[in-house]
Design a protein around this motif. Structure first.
Motif, mmCIF file in Angstrom:
data_model
loop_
_atom_site.group_PDB
_atom_site.id
_atom_site.type_symbol
_atom_site.label_atom_id
_atom_site.label_comp_id
_atom_site.label_asym_id
_atom_site.label_seq_id
_atom_site.Cartn_x
_atom_site.Cartn_y
_atom_site.Cartn_z
ATOM 1 N N HIS A 1 -11.951 -2.263 -14.460
ATOM 2 C CA HIS A 1 -10.977 -2.129 -14.491
ATOM 3 C C HIS A 1 -10.312 -4.144 -14.686
ATOM 4 O O HIS A 1 -9.286 -4.311 -13.803
ATOM 5 C CB HIS A 1 -10.041 -1.531 -13.132
ATOM 6 C CG HIS A 1 -10.160 -0.012 -13.420
ATOM 7 N ND1 HIS A 1 -11.340 0.536 -13.025
ATOM 8 C CD2 HIS A 1 -9.426 0.474 -13.795
ATOM 9 C CE1 HIS A 1 -10.898 1.756 -14.400
ATOM 10 N NE2 HIS A 1 -9.065 1.757 -14.267
ATOM 11 N N VAL A 2 -11.461 -4.838 -13.992
ATOM 12 C CA VAL A 2 -11.462 -5.844 -13.940
ATOM 13 C C VAL A 2 -10.787 -7.207 -15.197
ATOM 14 O O VAL A 2 -11.761 -6.310 -16.507
ATOM 15 C CB VAL A 2 -12.843 -6.802 -13.476
ATOM 16 C CG1 VAL A 2 -12.608 -8.011 -13.452
ATOM 17 C CG2 VAL A 2 -13.127 -6.422 -12.275
ATOM 18 N N LEU A 3 -9.954 -7.673 -14.916
ATOM 19 C CA LEU A 3 -8.789 -8.513 -15.656
ATOM 20 C C LEU A 3 -9.901 -9.690 -15.864
ATOM 21 O O LEU A 3 -9.377 -10.209 -17.344
ATOM 22 C CB LEU A 3 -7.620 -8.431 -15.624
ATOM 23 C CG LEU A 3 -6.827 -6.717 -16.214
ATOM 24 C CD1 LEU A 3 -5.612 -6.726 -15.814
ATOM 25 C CD2 LEU A 3 -7.058 -6.206 -17.173
ATOM 26 N N THR A 4 -9.707 -10.580 -14.587
ATOM 27 C CA THR A 4 -10.203 -11.642 -14.938
ATOM 28 C C THR A 4 -10.751 -11.301 -13.412
ATOM 29 O O THR A 4 -10.349 -10.966 -12.248
ATOM 30 C CB THR A 4 -9.399 -12.803 -15.701
ATOM 31 O OG1 THR A 4 -9.808 -13.978 -15.345
ATOM 32 C CG2 THR A 4 -8.392 -13.129 -14.372
ATOM 33 N N GLY A 5 -11.371 -12.919 -12.815
ATOM 34 C CA GLY A 5 -12.914 -13.629 -11.746
ATOM 35 C C GLY A 5 -13.716 -12.934 -12.181
ATOM 36 O O GLY A 5 -13.783 -12.155 -12.560
ATOM 37 N N LYS A 6 -14.378 -14.241 -10.977
ATOM 38 C CA LYS A 6 -15.463 -13.928 -11.280
ATOM 39 C C LYS A 6 -15.885 -12.658 -9.679
ATOM 40 O O LYS A 6 -15.715 -12.634 -8.638
ATOM 41 C CB LYS A 6 -16.027 -15.009 -10.731
ATOM 42 C CG LYS A 6 -15.902 -16.420 -11.521
ATOM 43 C CD LYS A 6 -16.986 -17.547 -11.554
ATOM 44 C CE LYS A 6 -16.183 -18.707 -12.800
ATOM 45 N NZ LYS A 6 -16.875 -19.999 -12.177
ATOM 46 N N TYR B 1 -6.892 -3.902 -13.324
ATOM 47 C CA TYR B 1 -5.414 -3.481 -13.480
ATOM 48 C C TYR B 1 -5.191 -1.821 -12.885
ATOM 49 O O TYR B 1 -6.645 -1.452 -12.161
ATOM 50 C CB TYR B 1 -6.250 -2.964 -14.800
ATOM 51 C CG TYR B 1 -4.813 -2.644 -15.709
ATOM 52 C CD1 TYR B 1 -3.627 -2.888 -16.612
ATOM 53 C CD2 TYR B 1 -5.229 -1.062 -15.766
ATOM 54 C CE1 TYR B 1 -2.398 -2.397 -17.677
ATOM 55 C CE2 TYR B 1 -3.710 -0.657 -16.654
ATOM 56 C CZ TYR B 1 -2.784 -1.131 -17.293
ATOM 57 O OH TYR B 1 -1.322 -0.137 -17.662
ATOM 58 N N ILE B 2 -4.414 -1.608 -12.498
ATOM 59 C CA ILE B 2 -3.530 -0.049 -11.382
ATOM 60 C C ILE B 2 -3.277 0.844 -12.472
ATOM 61 O O ILE B 2 -2.284 0.734 -13.542
ATOM 62 C CB ILE B 2 -3.121 -1.193 -10.244
ATOM 63 C CG1 ILE B 2 -2.861 -1.952 -10.119
ATOM 64 C CG2 ILE B 2 -2.559 0.685 -9.429
ATOM 65 C CD1 ILE B 2 -4.294 -1.619 -9.494
ATOM 66 N N ASP B 3 -3.888 1.816 -12.691
ATOM 67 C CA ASP B 3 -3.453 3.149 -13.633
ATOM 68 C C ASP B 3 -2.445 3.163 -12.792
ATOM 69 O O ASP B 3 -1.934 4.462 -13.620
ATOM 70 C CB ASP B 3 -5.149 4.186 -13.603
ATOM 71 C CG ASP B 3 -6.342 3.303 -14.497
ATOM 72 O OD1 ASP B 3 -5.652 2.887 -15.052
ATOM 73 O OD2 ASP B 3 -7.220 3.041 -13.565
ATOM 74 N N LEU C 1 -3.427 -6.152 -9.800
ATOM 75 C CA LEU C 1 -3.332 -6.606 -7.919
ATOM 76 C C LEU C 1 -4.729 -7.570 -7.828
ATOM 77 O O LEU C 1 -6.034 -7.182 -8.595
ATOM 78 C CB LEU C 1 -3.904 -5.389 -7.075
ATOM 79 C CG LEU C 1 -3.123 -5.626 -5.835
ATOM 80 C CD1 LEU C 1 -1.611 -5.995 -5.797
ATOM 81 C CD2 LEU C 1 -3.355 -4.326 -5.049
ATOM 82 N N TRP C 2 -4.420 -9.356 -7.161
ATOM 83 C CA TRP C 2 -6.040 -9.960 -6.789
ATOM 84 C C TRP C 2 -6.448 -8.495 -5.751
ATOM 85 O O TRP C 2 -5.805 -8.859 -4.694
ATOM 86 C CB TRP C 2 -5.568 -10.207 -6.702
ATOM 87 C CG TRP C 2 -4.832 -11.778 -7.449
ATOM 88 C CD1 TRP C 2 -3.649 -12.425 -8.812
ATOM 89 C CD2 TRP C 2 -5.538 -12.469 -9.064
ATOM 90 N NE1 TRP C 2 -3.492 -12.366 -9.235
ATOM 91 C CE2 TRP C 2 -4.833 -12.585 -9.584
ATOM 92 C CE3 TRP C 2 -7.509 -13.053 -8.663
ATOM 93 C CZ2 TRP C 2 -5.283 -13.760 -10.503
ATOM 94 C CZ3 TRP C 2 -7.680 -13.470 -9.828
ATOM 95 C CH2 TRP C 2 -7.006 -13.467 -11.259
#
Length: 456
Positions: free
Chosen positions: A13-18, A26-28, A157-158
């Motif tokens: 679900h990670v879209l971006t970020g290390k 992403y939230i389902d 959500l971060w």
């Protein structure tokens, strides 16, 4: 590279970020209720934004709803919150499980019952007990109102990925000892912060043998151990529960992916806790947080610090006393922890043919209308009412006292809920967390008894 169950769902679900830094998930599924959503909807209006995914947003009414006359809401704030959610749902195209509808109920029960809660999903709600949904192999966690608005606007959500903590539970529970006792014992042994910074994966033969309802109970209280997340590997028990539910129409297409959701054998856990429940006793809390509990046969502990002293003063108890010495006045069977059908069935076995003790006020609040109707079809309402319990409409009820159901000041309540904080069930209320069977037996006997001797 070997991964834990939590890792697999998170990474997908990670879209971006290390890793190690905040990552955009992403939230389902976004579940909402009347208390934590009004400001978030207003934020959208002020910024002239649309709700990003109304089809992934579902609302229910639970915290403020009365459980006797559900349409007679006398509290102005409660009424405002309820009518505001009804209007917001209409304005933004959100499906609402409305007052009196067949699917209305506590948010953490509605999700699983309708089939919205599924393995591998990311699920959020403006409520800390969202961890409940992790019982299905989902990453589910509570969020604040500003985060609710962020999900409304972006469906993302971060979050910073937590560490992994495996809790391996073995042994067979004795008759009269339940999942609620497992999680209360863990919190008593390791404290209300042992899970802080971790995702808790509950595993082992004991967990695998639990029903979905039992698994939801244990994940529900992960937050009481300081963790945002509790998660359990989905298996045939999970799939059988989901199959045929209204929002699980993708079942046949999804089950293959769901079966891949497990921790690899050589997956790394940052911490491991093992627990053998073979000799576990029924648990009772004596103080003002879930850590302050004992085995039924054990005396309350000596005062170790100012928190213990304050708790004893608030509760009107003393070190060396035992659970059976507590002067109970109320019994509450309900909440998102223990108001499912199996909980009510278990309690009904204990009260059938008996009478509530004259000094006890006892209420049963099914967690959803689905549970209420199923229980009534089994005649459980008659069993409870004939014993002297009040049979109520669904809602959060006496769990948190944001509605007319409150424990009077200074009165001790045997409660199947999840928190025993000061004032949680009403100003000055004294809450003791127990399993449904322990609460039912206390209602009949007028005090706590060893339920193992009742159910054998």
């Amino acid at each position: 590279m070997a991964q834990t169950l939590f890792d697999k769902v998170w990474n997908k679900h990670v879209l971006t970020g290390k890793e190690g830094e905040p990552q955009l998930l992403y939230i389902d599924l976004h579940l909402i209720h009347e208390v934590t959503s009004p400001q978030a909807f207003e934020g959208l209006r002020l910024q002239k934004r649309q709700l990003r995914r109304p089809d992934l947003t579902f609302a229910t009414l639970d915290h403020n709803v009365p459980t006797i006359d559900i349409f007679n809401i006398r509290d102005e704030i409660a009424n405002k919150q309820i009518t505001t959610l009804q209007k917001n749902a209409k304005d933004f195209g959100v499906h609402i499980f409305d007052m009196g509808s067949d699917e209305q109920g506590i948010v953490h029960m509605v999700g699983p019952e309708t089939g919205l809660t599924q393995p591998g999903k990311t699920i959020v709600c403006g409520d800390s007990h969202t961890a409940t949904h992790g019982a299905f192999g989902a990453i589910a966690f509570g969020i604040g109102t500003s985060e609710v608005e962020h999900v409304f606007a972006t469906q993302t959500l971060w979050q910073t990925k937590p560490k992994n903590l495996k809790i391996e539970v073995s042994g067979k529970l004795q008759p009269g000892v339940y999942t609620k006792d497992i999680i209360l014992h863990l919190i008593n042994q390791y404290g209300v912060d042992f899970g802080t910074g971790y995702a808790l994966e509950f595993t082992g033969e004991t967990i695998q043998s639990l029903s979905m309802e039992g698994r939801m109970t244990i994940c529900n209280m992960a937050i009481e151990g300081g963790a945002k997340y509790g998660i359990i590997q989905p298996d045939e028990t999970t799939f059988e529960y989901i199959k045929g539910r209204p929002y699980a129409q993708n079942f046949n297409q999804s089950i293959g992916e769901w079966q891949k959701l497990y921790s690899d054998e050589d997956a790394h856990f940052d911490k491991v806790i093992t627990l053998d429940v073979t000799n576990l006793e029924p648990q009772v809390t004596w103080g003002t947080n879930p850590e302050m509990g004992v085995n039924f046969s054990s005396p309350f502990p000596e005062i170790q610090n100012i928190n213990d002293e304050r708790a004893y003063n608030y509760m009107g108890l003393k070190p060396g006393q035992k659970a059976e010495d507590i002067d109970l006045g109320y019994v509450f069977l309900g909440s998102c922890t223990n108001a499912r059908l199996s909980d009510l069935i278990e309690a009904s076995h204990i009260v059938k043919g008996k009478k509530v003790h004259p000094k006890i006020t006892a209420i049963v609040v099914p967690g959803s209308r689905t549970v209420k109707k199923e229980a009534e079809s089994l005649g459980l309402d008659k069993v409870f009412k004939e014993a002297g319990f009040e049979w109520r409409e669904p809602g959060c009820s006496m769990c948190l006292g944001m509605n007319p159901d409150q424990v009077p000041e200074g009165v001790h309540c045997a409660s199947t809920s999840n928190r025993n904080f000061e004032g949680r069930q009403g100003k000055g209320a004294r809450t003791h967390l127990v399993s449904p069977a322990m609460a039912a037996a206390a209602a009949i006997n007028g005090k706590f008894v060893d339920v193992r001797k009742v159910v054998v």
